[in-house]
Design a protein around this motif. Sequence first.
Motif, PDB file in Angstrom:
ATOM      1  N   LYS A  74       0.856  -1.207  -0.157  1.00 42.63           N
ATOM      2  CA  LYS A  74       0.036   0.051   0.027  1.00 42.63           C
ATOM      3  C   LYS A  74       0.851   1.259   0.074  1.00 42.63           C
ATOM      4  N   ARG A  75       0.580   2.190  -0.566  1.00 43.82           N
ATOM      5  CA  ARG A  75       1.521   3.500  -0.833  1.00 43.82           C
ATOM      6  C   ARG A  75       0.741   4.433  -0.547  1.00 43.82           C
ATOM      7  N   ILE A  76       1.667   5.500   0.137  1.00 50.45           N
ATOM      8  CA  ILE A  76       1.146   6.793   0.587  1.00 50.45           C
ATOM      9  C   ILE A  76       1.355   7.798  -0.510  1.00 50.45           C
ATOM     10  N   TYR A  77       0.417   8.602  -0.737  1.00 51.88           N
ATOM     11  CA  TYR A  77       0.520   9.734  -1.844  1.00 51.88           C
ATOM     12  C   TYR A  77       0.493  11.124  -0.893  1.00 51.88           C
ATOM     13  N   TYR A  78       1.541  11.873  -1.045  1.00 54.50           N
ATOM     14  CA  TYR A  78       1.530  13.248  -0.015  1.00 54.50           C
ATOM     15  C   TYR A  78       1.215  14.370  -1.373  1.00 54.50           C
ATOM     16  N   LEU A  79       0.306  14.909  -1.189  1.00 52.51           N
ATOM     17  CA  LEU A  79      -0.109  15.965  -2.271  1.00 52.51           C
ATOM     18  C   LEU A  79       0.221  17.456  -1.549  1.00 52.51           C
ATOM     19  N   SER A  80       1.083  18.002  -1.984  1.00 53.87           N
ATOM     20  CA  SER A  80       1.444  19.512  -1.362  1.00 53.87           C
ATOM     21  C   SER A  80       1.692  20.548  -2.418  1.00 53.87           C
ATOM     22  N   MET A  81       1.422  21.698  -2.172  1.00 53.04           N
ATOM     23  CA  MET A  81       1.690  22.666  -3.356  1.00 53.04           C
ATOM     24  C   MET A  81       3.362  23.037  -2.997  1.00 53.04           C
ATOM     25  N   GLU A  82       3.968  22.718  -1.841  1.00 56.21           N
ATOM     26  CA  GLU A  82       5.031  23.257  -1.517  1.00 56.21           C
ATOM     27  C   GLU A  82       5.889  21.901  -1.021  1.00 56.21           C
ATOM     28  N   PHE A  83       7.261  21.828  -1.307  1.00 60.58           N
ATOM     29  CA  PHE A  83       8.309  21.156  -0.809  1.00 60.58           C
ATOM     30  C   PHE A  83       9.523  21.634  -0.694  1.00 60.58           C
ATOM     31  N   LEU A  84       9.804  22.203   0.328  1.00 59.00           N
ATOM     32  CA  LEU A  84      11.106  22.927   0.584  1.00 59.00           C
ATOM     33  C   LEU A  84      12.073  21.981   1.125  1.00 59.00           C
ATOM     34  N   ILE A  85      12.710  21.127  -0.016  1.00 66.05           N
ATOM     35  CA  ILE A  85      13.968  20.296   0.347  1.00 66.05           C
ATOM     36  C   ILE A  85      15.151  20.642   0.704  1.00 66.05           C
ATOM     37  N   GLY A  86      15.448  22.063   0.708  1.00 67.73           N
ATOM     38  CA  GLY A  86      16.685  22.515   0.975  1.00 67.73           C
ATOM     39  C   GLY A  86      17.694  22.388  -0.050  1.00 67.73           C
ATOM     40  N   ARG A  87      19.051  22.752   0.474  1.00 70.66           N
ATOM     41  CA  ARG A  87      20.017  22.660  -0.527  1.00 70.66           C
ATOM     42  C   ARG A  87      20.520  21.008  -0.751  1.00 70.66           C
TER      43      ARG A  87
END
Length: 793
Positions: A74-87
């Motif tokens: 089973k997979r989890i899908y994370y829907l988000s307008m933002e992803f600040l993954i950094g450097r």
Amino acid sequence: MSDGKKSAFKYDYLGSDPKAIQRSVSNHLVYTIGKDPFTATDHDWMMAFSHVVRDRLIERWMETQRNYYRHDAKRIYYLSMEFLIGRSLEHDAALGNGGLGRLAACFLDSMATLNIPGYGYGIRFEYGMFRQKLEDGRQVELPENWLAHGNPWEFPRPEVSYRIRFGGRVMEYLGPDGRRHFDWIDGDVVVAQAYDTPIPGYHNDTVNNLRLWSAKAYEDFDLACFNMGEYTHAVEEKTQSENISKVLYPDDSSTRNQALRLKQQYFFVSASLKDILRRFSIDHDDLQELPDKVAIQLNDTHPSIAIPELMRILLDKEKLQWQLAWNITTRVFSYTNHTLLPEALETWPIQLFEQLLPRHLQIIYEINRRFLLMVGNLHPDDREIQRRLSIFDEKGERRIRMAHLAVIGSHKVNGVSALHSELLRSGTCKDFHEFYPDKLINITNGITPRRWLLLSNRPLSKLICDAIGHDWVRDLDRLEDLVPLADDTTFQERFRAAKQANKTRLAGLVKHYLNQEIDPHTLFDVQVKRIHEYKRQLLNVMRVIALYNRLLDDPHADFVPRTVIFGGKAAPGYFMAKLIIRLINDVADVIDNDPAVNDRLKVVFIPNYDVTTASDIIPAAELSQQISTAGMEASGTGNMKLALNGALTIGTMDGANVEMREKVGDENIFIFGLTTDGIEQLKRKVYHPRHYYETNPELKRVVDMIGNGFFSPTNPNRYKVISETLLNSDPFLVLADFQDYIETSDNADACYRNPEIWNRMAVMNTAMMGHFSSDRTIKEYAEKIWGVEPVSR
């Protein structure tokens, strides 16, 4: 990929010894970058090395995906307008604005580290929020073109693309089963193309995926127009289509930009759902199994249009009946609420929605009709509760309440701190909580210790590893092993030395980039976060003015020398927030040019606050300002990062501060101000801010200096609106909390004068922050909401 067999392909040519790495770098410099060592720039070498690292992620990435298929996970899908993954070796990916994006990035890291099949979905914005520059103390917004020099970490997937429709009309017809059916036709079509970024776990060979969508024109180029000399018109459709993924959060003060923001949300949601269903269909052909194999988390209301979109697909494309489609939809979706502020609970004008998404509006009407029938059965004589719970706000311009849609269409809704969730249940979502008593739960936010301690604070993480080993990196609760060392004077001194090294480093960066001198031997007093009135940077700068006045009045006073550091962006259209930034810089300028005080008090505003800047500032901070008006900050994660790095918190009983106080102990945190109950009582009696102004000479002097132009002599009325707002309404209770804040700040100074007391408190803050790991947060999501299990290799 789904046949249960392991791939026969091996990757033995990728060594990890120094010679193999060196050989790989040289090869990539020549064959990927196209340079030789004599002409290569520093950027060329960095890009070559990035590809070397990427190569070694790819094999793990592919094996991870094969493993998920083998286990039918089973997979989890994370829907988000933002992803600040950094450097990632180079500059930040500018894919977010603040806490929402930093939280999403922490969650991706934790899912990969915990071997949870997690996928992020968002938009590949060409330009981020904006790059902040200061001119004459004012915020100036510049384009944040983070892709200008390429992105070595992403993989374009031109073969993974979906057509996304806007506008058009809905055609109704009678199907062979005798039921009414609908087709959404005509309108404009935009293509969503996938770009993949690998997200590695920590020391476990799991590599998950972040898939971002870029908008491409359905028809790229009108050759006939070009040949007729109409060059602009020839590329007009391409330009309009690609605007969708051009800029994060365009200013929505205009109708056109509102339409663009709604297009952005539907664009990435529609593409993501189509991709999720495509992946599901590889091994499954019964849609009733979808909730057993797919969990979709809506990060705030931005992706909540996913609920009617999935209903549209199930009803119109798969021809399911309403009740079955609705059952599948509500079991798949869950929603995280991030705010109690009414203006942040997203709504859309019905007219705009009908213009862009006519079929979705029909579906939302039907969702609302069926829901209100259930409400009416429980409350047959209460029309008011139906009005309050309706998805549609009928006051003034009729609007769709996206938070209501998200609550109704999800099987679980979570707040992000204990206080926030309680306020949702008792206030913002009170009626929904009574209707769905088991739906609204709490899952307190967390941060990844890998980025926010191990990576960003090398001196402290080395000290911790030397003292208790490395297990804390994957199990942050192990930091409690530091508790016995809190009274060890030798360990205290080493802890203080690590902090001092970080302060010296930050002072060097400020000198290099801003050409400002700050003394690393002063108290580093830090407030870094988005600029907003409820976060009360204004209260902080008013305290600075009060301290300045004390020094003017008594130059020989026993004063803790301090450097007050601010950082954060104001939304481009947020007048008051931008004015507060200018006030901070004007106050800084006055203090900096006053030789009577500038050796003991310094204010610096560090521009363009982002993940990298945070990683420089947070390890150096000693006093962490978390001073929002109680009941307005949902959780906060900056408070956790600063405390984890040994800063002491001065804050209100707001958001996660409440739980942090429980964990670190009353004696290791500085709490002040009105509580949510106290604010409610104060407002019930009618709040009179002038009472505080007239009865507190120190406060009156501060407000008068702001209002009469002391800090803006060339324009005495520049900050008049600030002083008038404070005196006439003070919606964020700055004046009410001022005196308690000043006294608590004085208490913090008294502790700082005694290094043994301060250092013990700092050690205890780091030691007791285990609960605030995003690993714990993700485990709770997996158990309480998603029903997903780790997949072993």
